[in-house]
Design a protein around this motif. Sequence first.
Motif, short mmCIF file in Angstrom:
data_model
loop_
_atom_site.label_atom_id
_atom_site.label_comp_id
_atom_site.label_asym_id
_atom_site.label_seq_id
_atom_site.Cartn_x
_atom_site.Cartn_y
_atom_site.Cartn_z
N GLN A 1 0.83 -1.21 0.00
CA GLN A 1 0.00 0.00 0.00
C GLN A 1 0.86 1.26 0.00
O GLN A 1 0.57 2.23 -0.71
CB GLN A 1 -0.92 -0.01 1.22
N MET A 2 1.93 1.25 0.77
CA MET A 2 2.80 2.42 0.85
C MET A 2 3.56 2.63 -0.46
O MET A 2 3.73 3.77 -0.92
CB MET A 2 3.75 2.27 2.03
N ALA A 3 4.00 1.54 -1.07
CA ALA A 3 4.67 1.65 -2.37
C ALA A 3 3.70 2.20 -3.42
O ALA A 3 4.08 3.01 -4.28
CB ALA A 3 5.22 0.30 -2.79
N PHE A 4 2.44 1.77 -3.37
CA PHE A 4 1.46 2.29 -4.32
C PHE A 4 1.17 3.77 -4.05
O PHE A 4 0.97 4.54 -5.00
CB PHE A 4 0.16 1.48 -4.27
N PHE A 5 1.15 4.17 -2.81
CA PHE A 5 0.96 5.58 -2.47
C PHE A 5 2.04 6.43 -3.14
O PHE A 5 1.76 7.49 -3.70
CB PHE A 5 1.01 5.75 -0.94
N ARG A 6 3.30 5.96 -3.11
CA ARG A 6 4.39 6.68 -3.76
C ARG A 6 4.16 6.76 -5.27
O ARG A 6 4.41 7.80 -5.89
CB ARG A 6 5.72 5.99 -3.46
N LEU A 7 3.68 5.66 -5.86
CA LEU A 7 3.37 5.67 -7.29
C LEU A 7 2.32 6.74 -7.61
O LEU A 7 2.43 7.44 -8.63
CB LEU A 7 2.84 4.31 -7.74
N CYS A 8 1.30 6.84 -6.77
CA CYS A 8 0.25 7.84 -6.98
C CYS A 8 0.84 9.25 -6.97
O CYS A 8 0.52 10.08 -7.85
CB CYS A 8 -0.82 7.73 -5.90
N LEU A 9 1.67 9.55 -6.00
CA LEU A 9 2.27 10.88 -5.91
C LEU A 9 3.13 11.17 -7.13
O LEU A 9 3.06 12.26 -7.71
CB LEU A 9 3.10 11.00 -4.63
N ASP A 10 3.96 10.22 -7.50
CA ASP A 10 4.86 10.43 -8.63
C ASP A 10 4.10 10.65 -9.93
O ASP A 10 4.50 11.46 -10.78
CB ASP A 10 5.81 9.25 -8.77
N ARG A 11 3.00 9.94 -10.10
CA ARG A 11 2.20 10.08 -11.32
C ARG A 11 1.65 11.48 -11.48
O ARG A 11 1.52 12.00 -12.60
CB ARG A 11 1.05 9.07 -11.29
N LEU A 12 1.31 12.14 -10.38
CA LEU A 12 0.65 13.44 -10.45
C LEU A 12 1.60 14.56 -10.83
O LEU A 12 1.18 15.60 -11.34
CB LEU A 12 0.00 13.77 -9.10
N GLY A 13 2.90 14.39 -10.56
CA GLY A 13 3.84 15.47 -10.83
C GLY A 13 3.62 16.63 -9.86
O GLY A 13 2.87 16.54 -8.89
N GLY A 14 4.27 17.75 -10.13
CA GLY A 14 4.08 18.96 -9.33
C GLY A 14 4.41 18.77 -7.87
O GLY A 14 5.28 17.97 -7.49
N PRO A 15 3.72 19.51 -6.99
CA PRO A 15 4.00 19.43 -5.55
C PRO A 15 3.81 18.03 -4.99
O PRO A 15 4.50 17.64 -4.04
CB PRO A 15 3.01 20.41 -4.92
N GLU A 16 2.89 17.25 -5.56
CA GLU A 16 2.64 15.90 -5.05
C GLU A 16 3.85 15.01 -5.31
O GLU A 16 4.29 14.27 -4.42
CB GLU A 16 1.39 15.31 -5.69
N ALA A 17 4.40 15.05 -6.51
CA ALA A 17 5.56 14.22 -6.83
C ALA A 17 6.78 14.63 -6.00
O ALA A 17 7.62 13.79 -5.66
CB ALA A 17 5.88 14.30 -8.31
N ALA A 18 6.87 15.91 -5.69
CA ALA A 18 8.00 16.41 -4.89
C ALA A 18 7.79 16.21 -3.40
O ALA A 18 8.70 16.48 -2.60
CB ALA A 18 8.22 17.89 -5.19
N ALA A 19 6.61 15.73 -3.00
CA ALA A 19 6.27 15.64 -1.58
C ALA A 19 7.12 14.60 -0.86
O ALA A 19 7.48 13.56 -1.42
CB ALA A 19 4.79 15.31 -1.41
N ARG A 20 7.40 14.89 0.37
CA ARG A 20 8.04 13.93 1.27
C ARG A 20 7.01 12.87 1.66
O ARG A 20 5.88 13.20 2.04
CB ARG A 20 8.53 14.67 2.51
N LEU A 21 7.38 11.60 1.57
CA LEU A 21 6.53 10.50 2.02
C LEU A 21 7.24 9.77 3.14
O LEU A 21 8.34 9.24 2.95
CB LEU A 21 6.21 9.54 0.88
#
Length: 306
Positions: free
Chosen positions: A18-38
């Motif tokens: 689940q956590m690995a998929f959460f990272r995939l979601c953030l990276d897919r969005l780009g912008g502030p989400e992709a740059a976010a600390r997880l």
Amino acid sequence: MKLEFLLCGSPNDGFFSQMAFFRLCLDRLGGPEAAARLVCVFGDHSVEEIPARWQPYFEGIEVHWAHAAGADNPHHVLQHNMRFDLVDPGADVSFLCDADVAVLAPVSQLAQSLIDNPALAGTIGHYHFPREGLDKDPARDWPQIARAALGRDIPRPYRYTLMPPETPPAAPFYINFGVFAGPPEYLAQFHERDLQIRPKVAAILDDWWAPQVSLSLTCAELGLPVRALPMRYNYPNDPKADALYPDEMAQIALLHYLRPQQFKREQVFAEANVFDAFLKKPLSGSNAIFQRFVADVTGGRYPFPV
């Protein structure tokens, strides 16, 4: 905009996936989400290491261990608490999320609103919490618990979100910890006081529900500004939500895939055969939205091969 997301769980394939998929979601969005600390905090562990099977998928994820290996951790509370200690004071907005949440759309608009008008934010809970041996009765429970823990009653201006629309307001700012967001300084103030109030709540209720109920009391006692968010920011994969909130379903930003009727959250990203079966299954409503999103993010292929 500097965003961060803090998750917690136990070290098993379900949570790792689940956590690995959460990272995939953030990276897919780009912008502030992709740059976010997880940040992922683990408890209930005997060894402080991510298994080799998951290590490639934890790049870009900051891992912490909430207690000494093998230590007692009743109700998984230490990893929950540690997330607050790890909030970055330099972040603009921090999101504490359950691991079974997926980021389907950008949250930067919500984050900007919490920067412009700071508040602690979350979606109101679906139903009233249970008390052992008693029928659910918010008109009895909230005053009793609030008076015992705070010495006074608290306002209850919100309606539980999966109750019929004609149901009158019966809840304070009561959210589950699926998504709890706000400026770091407010989260720090909340956590310091919540650690003092929560044992009083646990003495009346029980340790499992105490953090959720204590959140309401702590926010009320501190007078911190709070904001009840639309369902799109913690949308459950639940047919009742789909019927009650069709407009929100059409614009889900954070989907909480907690209902097990159509698929098992702890298996869907942990096992390739379960993942493949999920993508082929006839689904409707929010489950179908999630299915299409997963297919798009992964290209229809299991994303975490051994």
